[in-house]
Design a protein around this motif. Structure first.
Motif, PDB file in Angstrom:
ATOM      1  N   SER A 177       0.959  -1.313  -0.020  1.00 29.26           N
ATOM      2  CA  SER A 177       0.105   0.068   0.051  1.00 29.26           C
ATOM      3  C   SER A 177       0.883   1.176  -0.055  1.00 29.26           C
ATOM      4  N   GLN A 203      -5.531  -1.874  -7.434  1.00 32.54           N
ATOM      5  CA  GLN A 203      -6.698  -0.863  -7.211  1.00 32.54           C
ATOM      6  C   GLN A 203      -6.064   0.320  -6.737  1.00 32.54           C
ATOM      7  N   PHE A 205      -6.870   3.437  -4.979  1.00 30.68           N
ATOM      8  CA  PHE A 205      -7.888   3.779  -3.594  1.00 30.68           C
ATOM      9  C   PHE A 205      -8.094   4.866  -3.086  1.00 30.68           C
ATOM     10  N   ASN A 227      -9.515 -12.495  -4.422  1.00 23.06           N
ATOM     11  CA  ASN A 227     -10.142 -11.496  -3.364  1.00 23.06           C
ATOM     12  C   ASN A 227      -9.130 -11.202  -2.211  1.00 23.06           C
ATOM     13  N   GLN A 254     -12.413  -4.724   0.989  1.00 20.25           N
ATOM     14  CA  GLN A 254     -12.355  -6.165   0.032  1.00 20.25           C
ATOM     15  C   GLN A 254     -11.770  -5.477  -1.333  1.00 20.25           C
ATOM     16  N   LEU A 255     -10.908  -6.345  -1.889  1.00 13.89           N
ATOM     17  CA  LEU A 255     -10.261  -5.800  -3.329  1.00 13.89           C
ATOM     18  C   LEU A 255     -10.463  -6.961  -4.060  1.00 13.89           C
ATOM     19  N   ASN A 256     -11.044  -6.761  -5.457  1.00 15.11           N
ATOM     20  CA  ASN A 256     -10.909  -7.736  -6.492  1.00 15.11           C
ATOM     21  C   ASN A 256     -11.064  -7.272  -7.834  1.00 15.11           C
ATOM     22  N   ILE A 260     -13.804  -2.058  -5.357  1.00 14.14           N
ATOM     23  CA  ILE A 260     -13.559  -1.903  -3.958  1.00 14.14           C
ATOM     24  C   ILE A 260     -14.940  -1.961  -3.062  1.00 14.14           C
TER      25      ILE A 260
END
Length: 516
Positions: A177, A203, A205, A227, A254-256, A260
């Motif tokens: 991150s 992702q 964010f 996931n 949750q990220l996939n 988000i």
């Protein structure tokens, strides 16, 4: 090599009974000379053939500075096979692990020429060691102080660049991150990598940090890596808070590939703390503590069962600390507060009960005079009470216990704190202390104090399936002449073994403890 089987009890009459419920064997490996007198143990891992790989950062000089990494390879008999000096210094070490016969070391470094922070993975086979480097992530930023700094109770998001790396429990994947904030530029990116360094998810964010800043703490990832679930503190950007008001809430992200999702757990009068996610048999569970006011005290354990797709909360339980727990911790002083608890580890039993362990941890600062008459700021790390609890499959508390201990260190925390091992529904806590025996106050209420001797005993405290407490000194300081780095062992849960690294000055050895 010395091997001793111990079946100990406090009294001769209880010897046989104790031996049947608390049998342990320990084995000392050979003592070796070590030319790296000052070092920290960073990684300990199984090599795939029963042997062990250890990675240490070593320091030399009149003013100790990091100079490189020494990698030790032991066979299953705890004999030292090889030692490799990886002369690499400068970047900040993040973590290390062993997968598929390859040793991986992850570093964060600042590229002055490019003006970027960069994550690099150094990879090598075990025989012979030969490292190659691979860049994983690069992010433009001015240099900042402590970009990887982790504080359990507060985070500074005003420095410009902050970053976090989280690993899954089995080290099969990790999240990077990165958060950059300067002026109107407020960017937060999240990357998921496999252990073999393949990037499987990214992702942006940034939209989520318009109103809150996130300090991620723990993660879980599905077996197919599709996931990833991250638990963290979401700090509100409100300008003013009262002295006791909580500035954050815990959230699950949750990220996939689809995007988000976020879920928070707080309800009026119930505020979550120190949560951790668990994936078990298709269920997503978050477990930790809760408070009934917006301050820094804890009132009990919280349990949430969620739908792993929608993140909808299917079951929510708040279990206040039991009378037994409060008696363990405070005796008759009921007006005391429970606080500063930090998650350590969790285990799920075959009947889907959950054994949850935490530690009372905090940092204090003081100023003291140095030898030249100046003033020196001293930071002390306190590793105090052990907290353990058992919840049933529905999240109801079966029992909760507190083990009193008091430890403080200014340097290498591996000798302090504790490690926990679960077998057959029993939990064993390993601690190292210079005290000869704990102080027994009444019945099962015991206190382990740090002690003053440089030699250390190894105690094991057992909590059985019913939460009943017992303890024993399994290794005496007269036998273990080198102190064990008790908080950083190699666990072999399949065979019920713990491997500890012991070191003092220019001597080192391995110690194996087997739970029958």
């Amino acid at each position: 090599m010395q091997k001793i089987s111990l079946f100990l009890g406090l009294f001769l009459m209880s010897f046989l009974v104790w031996a049947q419920e608390f049998p342990m064997d320990y084995t000392f490996g050979e003592k070796y000379n070590d030319r790296y007198k000052y070092s920290n143990l960073l990684t300990i891992a199984e090599d795939g053939t029963g042997g062990t790989i250890l990675v240490r950062a070593y320091y030399t000089g009149l003013i100790l500075r990091p100079k490189g990494y020494v990698i030790e390879h032991y066979n299953k008999e705890m004999q030292l096979l090889s030692e490799y000096n990886y002369k690499f210094k400068g970047p900040e070490f993040v973590d290390g692990y062993l997968k598929n016969g390859q040793l991986y070391l992850l570093f964060l470094e600042y590229n002055i020429e490019e003006g970027t922070y960069e994550y690099w993975a150094h990879r090598s086979p075990l025989d012979p060691f030969s490292f190659t480097r691979e860049k994983l992530v690069s992010f433009p930023s001015d240099p900042v102080s402590n970009p990887l700094d982790k504080n359990y109770y507060n985070r500074n998001f005003n420095s410009g660049f902050t970053t976090t790396v989280l690993f899954s429990e089995d080290k099969n994947g990790f999240v990077i991150s990165t958060h950059y904030k300067k002026g109107k530029n407020n960017r937060h990116d999240i990357f998921l990598f496999t252990a073999s360094l393949k990037r499987v998810l990214y992702q942006d964010f940034s939209d989520e940090v318009e109103e809150k800043n996130y300090a991620f703490e723990r993660m879980a990832v599905s077996n197919d890596m599709s996931n990833v679930y991250i638990i963290g503190k979401a700090y509100f950007k409100k300008k003013r808070f009262t002295a006791l008001e909580r500035k954050f809430q815990y959230e699950l992200i949750q990220l996939n590939a689809q995007g988000i999702k976020t879920q928070n757990f707080d309800t009026p009068g119930k505020y979550s703390e120190s949560l951790t996610p668990i994936l078990n048999q298709g269920n997503l569970i978050c477990i930790g503590f809760y408070a009934d006011r917006k301050d820094n005290r804890y009132n009990g354990l919280a349990y949430f069962k969620l739908d792993p797709v929608s993140l909808a909360v299917k079951n929510r339980k708040y279990n206040p600390f039991s009378e037994q727990f409060m008696m363990d911790k405070f005796g008759q002083e009921y007006d005391k507060e429970v606080k500063n608890l930090v998650f350590k580890n969790v285990a799920v039993t075959p009947d889907n009960s959950i054994l949850f362990n935490a530690e009372e941890y905090f940092v204090t600062n003081s100023v003291q005079a140095n030898s030249s008459g100046g003033r020196l700021r001293v930071e002390r790390f306190h590793h105090n009470d052990i907290v353990s609890a058992k919840l049933d499959e529905e999240g109801n508390m079966v029992w909760a216990r507190n083990i009193n201990k008091s430890e403080v260190t200014q340097g290498d925390g591996d000798y302090a704190s504790y490690s926990a091992f679960t077998k057959d529904g029993n939990t064993y806590f390993f601690i190292s202390t210079a005290a000869d025996n704990p102080q027994v106050l009444n019945k099962e209420r015991i206190i382990f104090k740090q002690g003053l001797s440089r030699n250390r005993n190894v105690f094991v405290i057992q909590l059985n399936k019913e939460g009943q407490m017992s303890y024993e000194k399994i290794i005496d300081s007269k036998e273990a002449r080198l102190p064990l780095k008790v908080s950083n062992p190699l666990k072999d849960e399949t065979n019920g073994k713990m491997l500890f690294y012991a070191k003092r000055g220019n001597k080192k050895q391995l110690v194996n403890v087997a739970i029958q």
